[in-house]
Design a protein around this motif. Structure first.
Motif, PDB file in Angstrom:
ATOM      1  N   MET A   1       0.593  -1.449  -0.195  1.00 51.00           N
ATOM      2  CA  MET A   1      -0.348   0.182   0.392  1.00 51.00           C
ATOM      3  C   MET A   1       0.626   1.110  -0.190  1.00 51.00           C
ATOM      4  O   MET A   1       1.920   1.818   0.755  1.00 51.00           O
ATOM      5  N   SER A   2       0.101   2.438  -0.292  1.00 52.84           N
ATOM      6  CA  SER A   2       1.245   3.604  -0.942  1.00 52.84           C
ATOM      7  C   SER A   2       0.875   4.722  -0.019  1.00 52.84           C
ATOM      8  O   SER A   2      -0.970   4.612   0.311  1.00 52.84           O
ATOM      9  N   LEU A   3       1.337   5.674   0.920  1.00 51.88           N
ATOM     10  CA  LEU A   3       1.121   6.001   2.048  1.00 51.88           C
ATOM     11  C   LEU A   3       0.459   6.891   1.135  1.00 51.88           C
ATOM     12  O   LEU A   3      -1.232   8.293   1.411  1.00 51.88           O
ATOM     13  N   LEU A   4       1.162   7.749   0.102  1.00 46.03           N
ATOM     14  CA  LEU A   4       1.066   9.064  -0.700  1.00 46.03           C
ATOM     15  C   LEU A   4      -0.626   9.094  -1.597  1.00 46.03           C
ATOM     16  O   LEU A   4      -1.658   9.798  -1.518  1.00 46.03           O
ATOM     17  N   THR A   5      -0.659   7.244  -1.768  1.00 49.35           N
ATOM     18  CA  THR A   5      -1.865   7.158  -2.419  1.00 49.35           C
ATOM     19  C   THR A   5      -3.467   6.848  -0.922  1.00 49.35           C
ATOM     20  O   THR A   5      -4.451   7.539  -1.749  1.00 49.35           O
ATOM     21  N   LEU A 133      -9.260   1.609  -8.054  1.00 48.54           N
ATOM     22  CA  LEU A 133      -7.447   1.382  -6.881  1.00 48.54           C
ATOM     23  C   LEU A 133      -8.244   0.697  -6.141  1.00 48.54           C
ATOM     24  O   LEU A 133      -9.714  -0.124  -6.181  1.00 48.54           O
ATOM     25  N   PRO A 134      -7.150  -0.446  -6.069  1.00 47.07           N
ATOM     26  CA  PRO A 134      -7.455  -1.671  -4.460  1.00 47.07           C
ATOM     27  C   PRO A 134      -8.428  -0.806  -3.318  1.00 47.07           C
ATOM     28  O   PRO A 134      -8.471   0.016  -2.965  1.00 47.07           O
ATOM     29  N   GLU A 229      -0.378   1.336  -8.229  1.00 47.72           N
ATOM     30  CA  GLU A 229      -2.104   1.166  -7.540  1.00 47.72           C
ATOM     31  C   GLU A 229      -3.353  -0.071  -9.381  1.00 47.72           C
ATOM     32  O   GLU A 229      -3.603  -0.540  -8.281  1.00 47.72           O
ATOM     33  N   ARG A 230      -2.952   1.525  -9.261  1.00 47.88           N
ATOM     34  CA  ARG A 230      -4.657   1.084 -10.229  1.00 47.88           C
ATOM     35  C   ARG A 230      -3.915  -0.379 -11.107  1.00 47.88           C
ATOM     36  O   ARG A 230      -4.659  -1.288 -11.419  1.00 47.88           O
ATOM     37  N   LEU A 234      -6.619  -5.864  -8.454  1.00 53.91           N
ATOM     38  CA  LEU A 234      -7.919  -7.092  -9.405  1.00 53.91           C
ATOM     39  C   LEU A 234      -9.400  -6.786  -8.956  1.00 53.91           C
ATOM     40  O   LEU A 234      -9.739  -7.642  -9.578  1.00 53.91           O
ATOM     41  N   TYR A 235      -9.873  -5.865  -8.340  1.00 65.79           N
ATOM     42  CA  TYR A 235     -11.029  -5.781  -8.207  1.00 65.79           C
ATOM     43  C   TYR A 235     -11.868  -5.181  -9.185  1.00 65.79           C
ATOM     44  O   TYR A 235     -13.119  -4.655  -9.442  1.00 65.79           O
ATOM     45  N   TYR A 236     -11.071  -4.413 -10.097  1.00 68.06           N
ATOM     46  CA  TYR A 236     -11.360  -3.437 -11.059  1.00 68.06           C
ATOM     47  C   TYR A 236     -12.752  -4.517 -12.239  1.00 68.06           C
ATOM     48  O   TYR A 236     -12.925  -5.072 -11.871  1.00 68.06           O
TER      49      TYR A 236
END
Length: 454
Positions: A1-5, A133-134, A229-230, A234-236
């Protein structure tokens, strides 16, 4: 996971309702300078419901022209509109126009309607965008949405909105209130303290918040770290559609992709619905949306409309403490959900009943105003503040549960999620408007002169 995101998702969520929430908390400073006075909340209620034309259009487009409407251009449009409208409020909120022989705050009402369109439409565009996004970032988005109410409230507290102190007064023969030190006067008057900065500066702050939301959205679309991240999302729903076309069953999916639903282990015989990925039965889908509408009706319309009636009899401090702590409880629930995620429908139902029980207590105290239970005791103050905290905390957690469940069901499920949120809020507002504003079935408590039997 990205803190920025995570930070960007939170800032993006903060822009969802910050404008209208800011309008509500600034009312004590706005109403003395406009012709509508304290009728303005009634006007705002009507304008917000009229603004549901935005979510209605988006929902109908997804229903009858699926796949033709990309939410990203719509988000750019409404956020830029929010920036412009809040900026114009800074200069024109107290301007009046003569309509039908009387003065009206036309600029304020028009700009408030535009902001209502922005915030209402965000419910059916911001959530579906989070499908890019995830799923862990959806909870962060909900935390930001909660902060959209907390941040303006904190700024308004710093500003000094609604802060009062009680002074002894007596009425002279010309009915002018003057300070009195005579022993015979036991009457107290609530004196509102002047604000530390003006409404213009507050509206400029709201405009800056919308700019922050716009910048966060641009970075969510363009920043390389978010793009990575995009690519791993896998959920899109396009991935889910591809899996269905390939005939991959739900049992063959990896643990990360498979929703955690304990209820289905005991209800396998129920027919699956065609909603989303088909994970839930028809009954469960209906139940989820009924709970979603119910929770949003209570938290966004029904209980907020009687908050002053439930708290002011216990004193001005109780009112401000309940309002502030309830605003804190919303993002706190989302923060808890980040570490304790739930998808259990049974837990969702139990927590809904739990929160509704506290809502019933709050409504009962509002009905009994200006003499609710324990009005003269510290215990009564503590109980009403705690009731507000637990009410908002539990039902906010329910919202996150439903958001995570519908996130797993695909893009269209989140569109319907936003539409039902607005529908529940609208039904709650329409139900409470005549009760509170027309028939006046609730009586206000006086923060300085509560006269109830011991």
């Amino acid at each position: 996971m990205s803190l920025l995101t995570h930070v960007l998702a939170c800032l993006f969520g903060m822009g969802s309702w910050v404008a209208i929430n800011g309008m509500w908390v600034e009312l004590p400073l706005v109403v003395p300078d406009i012709p509508e006075g304290w009728y303005l909340p009634s006007y705002l209620t009507v304008l917000i419901q009229m603004a549901n034309i935005g979510p209605l259009f988006i929902t109908l487009m997804h229903r009858f022209r699926p796949g033709t409407l990309d939410e990203r251009p719509v988000i750019y449009f409404i956020v830029v509109l929010g920036v412009i409208a809040t900026f114009l409020l800074t200069f024109f909120w107290n301007h009046t126009v003569t309509v039908g022989g009387s003065l009206h705050s036309v600029p304020l009402l028009v700009l408030s309607f535009l902001l209502s369109v922005v915030d209402c439409t965000s419910s059916v565009t911001f959530l579906p965008f989070m499908m890019h996004l995830p799923p862990q970032y959806l909870t962060t988005y909900f935390a930001g949405e909660g902060l959209s109410g907390l941040v303006p409230a904190v700024v308004a507290l710093i500003q000094g909105v609604g802060v009062v102190h009680c002074e002894n007064v007596t009425l002279s023969s010309n009915t002018t209130a003057i300070n009195s030190t005579t022993a015979g006067s036991g009457e107290l008057k609530a004196i509102y303290q002047p604000a530390k900065f003006s409404a213009q500066i507050f509206f400029l702050f709201l405009s800056a918040m919308m700019v922050v939301c716009l910048v966060a959205f641009i970075l969510l679309n363009c920043h390389p770290a978010v793009a990575r991240e995009r690519k791993t999302n896998l959920y899109y729903d396009s991935d889910l559609q591809e899996k269905r076309e390939q005939g991959v069953s739900l049992h063959a999916q990896s643990p990360e992709q498979k929703p955690m639903i304990s209820l289905h282990e005991t209800a396998r015989w129920e027919p699956r619905s065609s909603f989303g990925s088909g994970t839930y039965s028809h009954f469960e889908v209906v139940l989820i949306f009924i709970v979603l509408a119910w929770v949003n009706a209570l938290t966004n319309a029904v209980l907020p409309s009687v908050q002053s009636y439930s708290c002011l009899p216990y004193g001005n401090q109780a009112y401000h403490l309940a309002a502030t702590m309830a605003a804190v409880a919303n993002p706190l629930a989302c923060f808890i959900a980040m570490f304790v995620p739930q998808r259990s429908l049974i837990f969702m139902g139990v927590l809904t009943l739990f929160g509704t029980g506290f809502g019933a207590y709050i409504m009962a105290m509002a009905t009994m105003s200006p003499c609710p239970l324990l009005v003269h005791s510290t215990t009564g103050t503590a109980v009403i503040v705690l009731a507000w905290i637990l009410f908002v905390l539990s039902l906010s957690y329910v919202k996150v549960i439903i958001g995570v469940i519908l996130r797993d069901e695909g893009h269209s499920a989140l569109v319907w999620c936003g539409a039902v949120v607005q529908l529940g809020s609208m039904v709650g507002a329409i139900s409470m408007f005549p009760v509170v504003s027309l028939y006046r079935l609730f009586q206000s408590g006086d923060a300085c002169n509560t006269k109830c039997p011991l």
